[in-house]
Design an enzyme around this catalytic site. Structure first.
Site, PDB file in Angstrom:
ATOM      1  N   HIS A 367       0.995  -1.576   0.024  1.00 25.30           N
ATOM      2  CA  HIS A 367       0.249   0.073  -0.256  1.00 25.30           C
ATOM      3  C   HIS A 367       0.684   0.890  -0.134  1.00 25.30           C
ATOM      4  O   HIS A 367       2.114   1.240   0.398  1.00 25.30           O
ATOM      5  CB  HIS A 367      -1.127   0.200   1.393  1.00 25.30           C
ATOM      6  CG  HIS A 367      -1.656   1.104   2.063  1.00 25.30           C
ATOM      7  ND1 HIS A 367      -1.290   2.149   2.425  1.00 25.30           N
ATOM      8  CD2 HIS A 367      -3.116   1.665   0.978  1.00 25.30           C
ATOM      9  CE1 HIS A 367      -2.231   3.150   2.286  1.00 25.30           C
ATOM     10  NE2 HIS A 367      -3.104   2.670   1.321  1.00 25.30           N
ATOM     11  N   HIS A 419       0.862  11.404  -2.130  1.00 23.94           N
ATOM     12  CA  HIS A 419       0.064  11.169  -1.144  1.00 23.94           C
ATOM     13  C   HIS A 419      -0.961  12.388  -1.374  1.00 23.94           C
ATOM     14  O   HIS A 419      -0.675  13.323  -0.990  1.00 23.94           O
ATOM     15  CB  HIS A 419       0.409  11.076  -0.319  1.00 23.94           C
ATOM     16  CG  HIS A 419      -0.855  10.036   1.009  1.00 23.94           C
ATOM     17  ND1 HIS A 419      -1.310   8.560   0.623  1.00 23.94           N
ATOM     18  CD2 HIS A 419      -1.544  10.388   1.686  1.00 23.94           C
ATOM     19  CE1 HIS A 419      -2.740   8.469   0.890  1.00 23.94           C
ATOM     20  NE2 HIS A 419      -2.676   9.822   1.704  1.00 23.94           N
TER      21      HIS A 419
END
EC number: 3.1.4.11
Length: 1350
Positions: A367, A419
């Site tokens: 992840h 992100h």
């Protein structure tokens, strides 16, 4: 200092010493430092002669150490190699440099060695290299990039050489050394020991004489070896000045425990005329057969080859080459070696049947693959993709966002990965794809799945699709493997293929309603939602006027911030700087932080400041000990000198210890004929030699005991054990009740028993001779500890408040009862759920023990008294008025998003930039229609003026928009669209929302993704049968901003295929993931057992699994070697081992050994634990070693860990090589265990768990192999099986309890050591069953358990 003094020349021949009892023999190895096997292998891959190459590297080359996108020192440095210690040195060339100590890099830490030219033109990445204007002007073939580290995120040495040839030489040489050093097959254990000792010899030796002085040995032993050595023991094995061989011999003498061999393997030893006791080759074969169940025993030729590789040709031979032998010490070394690992090396190959559908496998998944640390500020790195793929990960994540557009055009020129809405750095998609193409199939040839988290606009998606096709080329899967298939293809059918996971356009309609359908199982955490901006700001508490950091998330209509504080000053400790700019001095070993010249401070004989008369009194109090009783004290007359007080014929004599300066160093002596560097050495010398004065001639024999001022204190009990201490503490209703007692198992060890939050905690007080070290502070006696912590926090905000012992307990309890209101105390520790309260208004405490908090936060209530409660908010604990809070009833306690963030509505607000006395860059948010009332406002501070401008501009714009439409909030997200070009690349992993109605349809190519917290609900709706036909992926909650992981076990047990974890975080879940995917050649695919693929599979009811093979597993933890915490300078560790089985709920169980005080070098436990495992095919065995002494808020007790699949381990006496938090192997750190496995009934012995427990999953070539398993216990095993765990202890070598009884009936632990009261709960194998109390939901049945406190 010239590097020539750091190691031998290239032509020297390295010798090391091993010893038997009273014998020494020398071992030689090849001058190039390679083992024979690795030398032959490396020669095939390199055209250069290794001897010449390493000689040139040892001579050294001039380099500049450069940095990317930052300033760097242009001064030249000398780069040199020491091939025997496997270290490279970077030394400043300036003769006038004050700090000319080299920077050292251990080759075992190196991950990759590449030239910049290779990165740019072979891997084809631009990344930061093309952005650095200085670096682009250099010759890329003359720049070497060394990537190193023992974690996931790497550091770098970037070196500019004077020529391409020098750079090429170092690139090839370091690469080959790296492969030889890191590869498990080509670095045998004896060679690893040599390197370890040689490294420490280099760090300790004096350049003047290439020797290590005795004065450096005690700090080395106590700090580096982690062993509390006695002075007389050290005197016996060391010399005043030791060369390399003598240093090696002394170290090995300390490491070995003779009883380890004599108590278990005495029958293997034979007397050799020159070498003492040896284990002959025939007896070694007998050991392999009878105790290890090793097939190698039946093949003499292979066994000889094995010893050849292990001992490197000539080390093991005492004459007849076909009859090699090893000394007793060498045999014990072998027991702890990774060649004798618990891990079965047959699993190093792909052994599972790889022809099944993809849905039959667990798949290693990552992840946020691009991140090096947390999800807010950490760096995105291409190396993270390389590292994940090299670790065997087969599903990686790409968070794609719109990049730059062409000037004056709507066309995109790049796509970025980061992100979103955070301060994480950005990397280019095309660079990431080049890295993926290069590394995808290095470790495993089985398919890689790209999980595309698409945040791009439709035009950018077209560019995304084009770059996928252009860069990945033939690797990219764009067509089905078979047009006629009715189920997912197999990993074997998809070898070297890259699969795209993404949503796909509906086939029959342009209506996108199905695509944009809301998925109720996606992450609903606020931090994961699409937003305008995200970052960290400071917020001011209007009552306490304190500033705290919080994560802020800006939406079109509101500004939210997480209640949990975020500390930007302390980034994630797991994140490693990628600059690699660490020109720092190596730490010198020092025991407990004490320098060699101050080692006397810890000795029992040193009494510090003590008057002459007091010294006489102390000695006469112990005059029954006889002549030679002595003490050293500070001199009263000569400041800086010391005095000896000694008993001779009933009289106390005082002798001055003189000092003088020689060559700028202070020396100590009694007489001029013996001068020593330190007081410690001087005293140690006269413990073996006569001290002659005018009045006596004698040896210093017995140290005078230290005074014991604690004996009459109200907090000391000389008789209480653990149970009695808890009984006494339970009579005091307050936290902070405490007593100090002696340990039940070792009278020289003191234990502090303390009441904390209603529980009883027991701390072993770490001691080194006369001093105590508590929370890294040094105390000379127990009284000082109690006085220091009487008004300071010891742990969890608790100080030592109420002293307790048998004598004074009644008086104390009467006082407390009189001072308290009867009946209003409530201890909450036994409630199933914590009691929580919401702050109605802020409270600012005025006393030190009061708790301050803002309004609308959740406080955990620890205790209630009338009008006054005690609670915990964040990391703070204290008292507060109960009227300021409202208790939240248990059934109303919610884990939903409403309880973890606050909201500032933007409608009707006024945004202002103000000047604040406390902070610059402050923004005030207030209600615009409130001018004179006591209005509520917020003060937010940014870290820079630019950041404040950005937030202010966004807030202005959104507030204007929201104020014009007060009744209508802006829509949260626009209709999602998917570019047809990208949709066409999606074949098997078509992302759809989970729909229970479609579980049994024919769309095998569809898959679902869901957030970790939705597992319960999905299981209820049919996830288990879904997982037998289609793929599923689980990912973490968005609130895990530190990138910590969730437990993957419940998801694996439910059959989920891709359980995505943050590989950059070294926590327990990731350690379990690494251990699980060790199996099947670390290829990233594990075939599930057949019973998990049936429609009636239920993890909570495993008894009905007909295909499972229940077993009984006995594990005796015998001992350990080279155990230490990361921060060795904070004292000697006192290790204990936690052994845990993790798997199905019915199998999960944990045991804990006792703690061995102050010995990380060679502790011995001898404790046996038994596990009954219903489903061993899915179970993991975890060893976790911690320091049992460590307390305090900033301490890390971690020593090492190892995780293995139960179906991949070997039986017999095996080593457990320990790893760090990131599952990187620690140097020489290991446990020794004895493992026995049999059927649960105890009637059938399992020789090979790999072949027996994996039988139904093995590929045909392995499944057809003849296996001896499940047999009745063989006759040749009878002598061993009649020996229980107690039999093989060091304490009781003879006992007639049969192993057959142990296998069939043992439950819990058989402790062979002293099971006194204090350790009874551990030694008896107190367990904490993982299913424990019944939980209300399915997920909690799989939560991690905690071992019982001891």
């Amino acid at each position: 200092m010239q590097h020539g003094s750091l190691g031998p020349s290239s032509s020297s021949r390295k010798t090391t010493v091993t010893s038997t009892a009273g014998s020494v023999h020398l071992h030689h190895r090849s001058s190039n430092g390679f083992s024979t096997a690795s030398r032959a292998q490396l020669n095939r891959h390199n055209e250069m002669d290794f001897g010449k190459m390493f000689a040139a590297m040892e001579k050294g080359h001039k380099v500049c150490k450069i940095a990317v996108l930052k300033k760097w020192d242009p001064a030249y440095k000398q780069l040199t190699l020491d091939r025997y210690s496997r270290q490279i040195f970077l030394t400043k060339l300036e003769l006038s440099a004050v700090r000319n100590k080299p920077t050292i890099l251990d080759i075992r830490q190196i991950r990759e060695v590449q030239t910049l030219n290779y990165k740019l033109n072979t891997i084809k990445v631009d990344d930061k290299w093309k952005k650095d204007r200085e670096i682009v002007n250099f010759d890329s073939k003359a720049i070497l990039i060394i990537s190193y580290g023992m974690g996931f995120a790497l550091s770098y040495w970037i070196l500019l050489f004077e020529s391409e040839d020098a750079c090429k030489l170092w690139s090839q040489g370091l690469h080959n050394l790296m492969m030889d050093t890191r590869d498990r097959d080509s670095s045998p254990h004896p060679l690893r020991i040599e390197r370890f000792l040689h490294k420490h010899f280099l760090s300790l030796m004096s350049p003047a004489n290439d020797a290590v002085a005795r004065k450096h040995m005690k700090p080395f032993v106590q700090t580096s070896l982690q062993f509390k050595v006695q002075s007389d023991q050290l005197q016996q094995v060391t010399e005043d000045q030791m060369n390399s061989d003598q240093f090696s011999f002394a170290s090995r003498q300390l490491i070995h425990v003779p009883e380890l061999f004599s108590s278990r393997f005495a029958d293997l030893a034979e007397k050799h005329e020159r070498k003492g006791l040896v284990v002959t080759f025939q007896n070694f074969l007998r050991f392999l057969d009878g105790k290890q169940f090793d097939e190698l025993a039946s093949n003499r030729t292979r066994a000889l080859e094995f010893l050849n590789r292990y001992f490197q040709e000539d080390q093991a031979y005492f004459g007849d080459r076909n009859e090699p032998s090893m000394t007793v010490f060498e045999f014990c070394d072998f027991l702890f070696s990774r060649e004798n690992s618990l891990w079965d090396p047959t699993n190093e190959k792909v052994t599972h049947d790889m022809s099944r559908p993809l849905s039959h496998y667990w798949i290693a998944s990552s992840h946020n693959t691009y991140l090096t640390g947390d999800q807010l500020r950490s760096e995105s790195s291409l190396d993270c993709y390389a590292q994940a793929l090299l670790m065997g990960c087969r599903c990686i994540e790409l968070d794609c966002w719109d990049g730059q557009k062409k000037p004056g055009s709507a066309e995109f020129i790049d796509i970025v990965i980061y992100h979103g809405y955070t301060m994480t750095s950005k990397i280019l998609l095309r660079d990431v794809l080049h890295v993926i193409r290069h590394y995808a199939f290095v470790t495993s040839e089985y398919p890689v799945i790209l999980s595309i988290e698409d945040n791009c606009s439709v035009p950018a998606q077209r560019l995304l699709a084009q770059e996928l096709k252009d860069i990945l080329g033939d690797y990219l899967l764009t067509q089905p493997a078979n047009r006629e298939e009715k189920q997912l293809p197999s990993p074997a059918a998809l070898k070297k293929k890259i699969i795209v996971k993404h949503k796909k356009l509906p086939i029959e309609s342009e209506d996108l309603a199905a695509v944009v359908k809301t998925d109720e199982f996606q992450d609903t955490e606020i931090i994961s939602r699409e937003c305008v901006k995200k970052g960290i700001l400071m917020v001011k508490n209007n009552n306490s006027h304190e500033w705290t950091s919080h994560v802020f998330i800006l939406f079109p209509d509101r500004l939210c911030y997480l209640i949990q504080t975020a500390d930007p000053e302390n980034p994630n400790d797991d994140t490693v700087s990628v600059s690699g700019d660490e020109e720092r001095e190596e730490e010198t070993p020092s025991g407990f932080g004490v320098k060699p010249e101050e080692m006397h401070v810890t000795e029992e004989w040193f009494h510090g400041r003590c008057e002459r008369d007091e010294a006489k009194k102390r000695i006469l109090e112990h005059k029954e000990k006889g002549n030679g009783l002595f003490m050293i004290r500070d001199s009263n007359l000569f400041i800086g000198d010391f005095s000896l007080s000694i008993l001779h014929d009933g009289k106390v004599h005082h002798v001055r210890i003189r000092s003088k300066i020689i060559d700028k160093e202070k020396k100590y002596y009694f007489m001029d004929n013996k001068v020593c560097d330190t007081l410690y050495e001087l005293v140690s010398y006269y413990t073996r030699h006569y001290l002659t004065t005018a009045h006596f001639k004698m040896v210093l024999t017995i140290p005078c005991p230290q005074p014991q001022p604690h004996l009459n204190q109200p907090w000391f009990s000389a008789t209480a054990d653990k149970e009695k201490a808890e009984e006494l503490l339970s009579l005091v209703p307050e936290d902070g009740a405490f007593l100090i007692r002696t340990s039940s198992t070792d009278s020289s060890v003191y234990v502090l028993s303390l009441k904390v939050d209603g529980e009883f905690w027991h701390y072993r007080l770490k001691r080194d001779g006369r001093i105590f070290v508590v929370n890294q502070k040094v105390f000379e006696n127990l009284n000082q500890i109690v006085e220091f912590y009487a008004n300071r926090e010891f742990v969890r905000g608790i100080s030592l408040r109420f002293p307790v012992n048998e004598k004074d307990i009644s008086h104390l309890t009467a006082e407390l009862a009189e001072a308290r209101t009867p009946g209003c105390y409530m201890d909450l520790k036994d409630l199933d759920k914590e009691v929580q309260a919401r702050a109605l208004r802020p409270y600012r405490g005025t006393a030190d023990d009061e708790l301050s908090f803002p309004a609308n936060v959740i406080i955990t209530v620890l205790r209630k008294e009338e009008g006054l409660w005690r609670g915990r908010y964040g990391s703070l604990t204290g008292w507060f008025p109960s009227a300021h809070v409202q208790e939240i009833l248990p059934e109303k306690v919610s884990t939903s998003e409403t309880s973890n963030y606050n909201t500032i509505e933007l409608a009707g607000t006024l945004i202002e930039r103000i000047h604040d006395a406390d902070r610059p860059n402050v923004i005030r948010i207030s209600q615009s229609n409130q001018h004179w009332m006591n209005k509520q406002y917020y003060l937010l501070a940014a870290s820079s003026s630019e950041e404040a401008d950005g937030w202010q501009n966004n807030l202005f714009e959104l507030t204007r928009s929201v104020n014009t439409k007060m009744s209508i909030l802006r829509t949260k997200e626009k209709e999602k669209r998917i570019a047809a070009e990208l949709s066409n690349l999606v074949v098997y992993c078509q992302a759809v929302p989970f729909d229970p109605a479609h579980i049994y349809n024919d769309a095998f190519y569809e898959m679902c993704s869901f957030v970790e917290g939705k597992l319960d609900k999905l299981v209820e709706k049919g996830l288990l049968p879904f997982n037998s036909r289609k793929l599923s992926r689980v990912y973490p909650n968005g609130s895990r901003i530190t990138s910590n992981n969730y437990s993957p076990v419940p998801m694996w047990n439910a059959g989920c295929h891709m359980v995505a974890l943050n590989y950059q975080t070294g926590d327990k879940p990731m350690q379990l993931n690494q251990g699980k995917f060790l199996a099947n050649g670390r290829c990233g695919y594990l075939l599930k057992p057949d019973y998990m693929l049936t429609d009636d599979f239920d993890p909570t009811n495993t008894e009905k699994f007909a295909t499972a093979y229940p077993i009984r597993l006995n594990v005796q933890v015998i001992g350990g070697r080279h155990l230490s915490r990361k921060d060795k300078n904070k004292g000697i560790c006192s290790p204990f081992v936690e052994i845990e089985i993790i798997g199905m709920p019915c199998d999960t169980k944990v045991f804990q050994t006792k703690t061995i005080a102050s010995n990380g070098l060679n502790p011995i436990w001898n404790q046996t634990f038994t596990f009954e495992i219903q489903c061993p095919e899915v179970a993991l065995i975890r060893f976790h070693v911690e320091d049992g002494d460590f307390v305090g808020p900033k301490t890390d007790p971690f020593i090492g860990q190892a995780v293995f699949p139960v179906d991949s381990i070997r039986c017999g006496f095996r080593s457990v090589p320990l790893k760090n938090q990131y599952s990187e192997e620690l140097e020489l750190s290991s446990l020794l265990v004895d493992v026995q496995m049999c059927s649960r009934e105890g009637t059938q012995l399992i020789r090979s768990s790999s072949h027996f427990l994996q039988a139904s999953r093995l590929a045909p070539v392995f499944a057809h192999r003849k296996i001896t398993n499940g047999d009745s216990i063989p006759r040749e095993m009878a002598p061993r099986l009649r020996t229980s765990a107690t039999d093989r202890s060091l304490d009781s070598p003879t006992n007639s309890e049969s192993r057959a009884t142990l296998l069939s009936g043992q439950r819990g632990s058989q402790d062979s050591m002293d099971s006194a009261a204090e350790t009874s709960s551990i030694a008896s194998g107190t367990i904490s069953s993982r299913d424990g109390k019944k939980k209300q939901n399915w997920l909690k049945k799989f939560s991690f358990g905690k071992s019982s406190k001891s």
